[in-house]
Design a protein around this motif. Sequence first.
Motif, PDB file in Angstrom:
ATOM      1  N   LEU A  29      22.026 113.637   0.671  1.00 28.23           N
ATOM      2  CA  LEU A  29      21.883 115.095   0.564  1.00 28.23           C
ATOM      3  C   LEU A  29      20.417 115.492   0.728  1.00 28.23           C
ATOM      4  N   LYS A  30      19.545 114.730   0.094  1.00 29.18           N
ATOM      5  CA  LYS A  30      18.115 115.035   0.164  1.00 29.18           C
ATOM      6  C   LYS A  30      17.624 114.957   1.614  1.00 29.18           C
ATOM      7  N   GLU A  78      22.925 111.515  -3.608  1.00 29.07           N
ATOM      8  CA  GLU A  78      21.779 112.428  -3.578  1.00 29.07           C
ATOM      9  C   GLU A  78      20.788 112.068  -2.468  1.00 29.07           C
ATOM     10  N   LYS A 106      14.617 129.924   1.626  1.00 31.69           N
ATOM     11  CA  LYS A 106      15.210 129.005   0.641  1.00 31.69           C
ATOM     12  C   LYS A 106      16.632 129.468   0.275  1.00 31.69           C
ATOM     13  N   LEU A 162      20.930 120.878  -5.393  1.00 27.85           N
ATOM     14  CA  LEU A 162      20.100 121.419  -4.312  1.00 27.85           C
ATOM     15  C   LEU A 162      18.787 121.965  -4.849  1.00 27.85           C
ATOM     16  N   ASN A 163      18.887 122.684  -5.957  1.00 34.45           N
ATOM     17  CA  ASN A 163      17.682 123.249  -6.560  1.00 34.45           C
ATOM     18  C   ASN A 163      16.717 122.158  -6.967  1.00 34.45           C
ATOM     19  N   ILE A 214      16.519 119.124  -5.765  1.00 41.46           N
ATOM     20  CA  ILE A 214      15.952 118.516  -4.556  1.00 41.46           C
ATOM     21  C   ILE A 214      14.847 119.417  -3.987  1.00 41.46           C
ATOM     22  N   HIS A 215      15.159 120.696  -3.910  1.00 39.13           N
ATOM     23  CA  HIS A 215      14.183 121.625  -3.340  1.00 39.13           C
ATOM     24  C   HIS A 215      12.878 121.582  -4.134  1.00 39.13           C
ATOM     25  N   ASN A 216      13.038 121.612  -5.454  1.00 42.56           N
ATOM     26  CA  ASN A 216      11.838 121.635  -6.290  1.00 42.56           C
ATOM     27  C   ASN A 216      11.071 120.325  -6.216  1.00 42.56           C
ATOM     28  N   GLU A 217      11.814 119.248  -6.132  1.00 44.03           N
ATOM     29  CA  GLU A 217      11.171 117.937  -6.033  1.00 44.03           C
ATOM     30  C   GLU A 217      10.376 117.813  -4.739  1.00 44.03           C
ATOM     31  N   VAL A 218      11.017 118.205  -3.658  1.00 44.87           N
ATOM     32  CA  VAL A 218      10.435 117.949  -2.340  1.00 44.87           C
ATOM     33  C   VAL A 218       9.479 119.047  -1.892  1.00 44.87           C
ATOM     34  N   PHE A 219       9.932 120.280  -1.989  1.00 38.86           N
ATOM     35  CA  PHE A 219       9.164 121.341  -1.358  1.00 38.86           C
ATOM     36  C   PHE A 219       8.211 122.078  -2.288  1.00 38.86           C
ATOM     37  N   TYR A 233      18.965 117.911   3.489  1.00 43.10           N
ATOM     38  CA  TYR A 233      18.318 119.138   3.001  1.00 43.10           C
ATOM     39  C   TYR A 233      16.905 119.262   3.561  1.00 43.10           C
ATOM     40  N   LYS A 234      16.185 118.127   3.530  1.00 43.17           N
ATOM     41  CA  LYS A 234      14.806 118.121   4.027  1.00 43.17           C
ATOM     42  C   LYS A 234      14.752 118.592   5.482  1.00 43.17           C
ATOM     43  N   LYS A 280       5.182 120.059  -2.364  1.00 41.80           N
ATOM     44  CA  LYS A 280       4.456 120.155  -1.104  1.00 41.80           C
ATOM     45  C   LYS A 280       3.675 121.469  -1.047  1.00 41.80           C
ATOM     46  N   GLN A 289      20.116 127.462   0.926  1.00 43.98           N
ATOM     47  CA  GLN A 289      21.000 127.074  -0.178  1.00 43.98           C
ATOM     48  C   GLN A 289      22.385 127.717  -0.036  1.00 43.98           C
TER      49      GLN A 289
END
Lengths: 208, 243
Positions: free
Chosen positions: A21-22, A18, A47, B59-60, B62-67, A25-26, B70, A51
Amino acid sequence: MSNIPGEKQIKEILNGNEKILKKVYKKVYTHIERYAFGTNISQNVAKEAVQDAFEIFYRQALEGNLSLSCTLETYIISIAKRVIHKEERDWYGRLKDGIDMDDEIDDVDEIVTKQIQEQKHRLFNHEFQKLDSECKTIISLTLEGYSSEEISKKMNFTSEEYTRNKRSKCKRYLIEQIKENPDYEKLRNANTENFELPVWENEQAGEY
Amino acid sequence: MQTQKILNYLYGKMNKQENIKFIQDCKNDSNLNNELNLHKEVDSAIKTEIKVKHFKNQLNTIHNEVFAQKQSKVINLQNKWYWAAASITVFSGTAIYTIARQFQNPDKLFNSYYAVWNPSMTTRSVTSEIELTKIIESFEAKDYGLSLQLINLLSLESQRNPKILLITGCSLMENEKYTEAIEVFDKFDNANYTLYTDAGNWYKALCLLKNKNINKAKSELKNIVKSKGTYSLEAQEVLKKIK
């Protein structure tokens, strides 16, 4: 340039790393977010595009024939931009214009063989989704590596034997349904010479 | 019988001798061999979809955690779409798990979909009122009893503020007082839509579910779906799974 070569990143992502991947992704999302801002595209669209692009990449990586001539981030960004610009893609990640994202693949037979395989997989999953939830769960858990004993416990079944019988019935039914689907016969007999994308029986948008 | 044999072979349930015999049978019987190959192909296709599903969930998250976090720092409270992002943050983990496992029992559904409301992203920039800040702080510190006490000290008019209503209802839910929470959520005026209306209706539906008031829960969920608001997708999922 990424410190980790694309190949290693792909391997790590496939292994569920992860952290990697993170990181990817970032980078990709930040780039696409800026791109979207500059082209007046909403964050939601950005988004979804990111994805979708990751999903396309992941499917290709699972197939095991992904070799990149650029960084992984650049590769996924290029897919996301194509998604944003409404270059339609099919569900299994290949762009409909027939140009695979992997430029290395230029063998037409190979592409057609892949298409046949992808269509078959769609059909299998379509029939799988039509099963009742108990059958879907039991088959999914089996394929995720759970033993009959673990499945029996998870699903509150009386015995392992019951689980095995139930799984057998579900699987038999699934195979029967696949065989009865007229599109399966078309795909089974398709080859690189005569293959045309089948017109699905009962076709509805997004059914397969 | 044939299917059982194939499954035993595929899922490692044969001993060495049975294994050798089965492989030999496949060599001699093309039908059996074709059947085995079809099973393998089907398994491979389903396995891929399971992996892709997990990957998308990852992915979801990660997106929610990071972005989403923010974005919350610069959130525009008047924009309804930010609420959609917030709702994804709060619910994605549980919702994804639920989709994967297809729970149907009201209690399990509730547990799968309920996550305590997160007011932090909206409140700090909204108000300088000391009382409200204290309420939010106690709520964020999970001291729901104190939140409720502080809310009781507010004027009746302030207590009917949609944001306060939402915090009150959620605090009651955290204290497992679902019937009282429903009464609070009932005070939301649907005709006068605010940023908190969607969340209020959603939590009310979950309370009804928890109280096993299935018909009312269904009706509430149907309204949420119809409204096409922030929680319409979750509501649709729950409706599909509800017994």
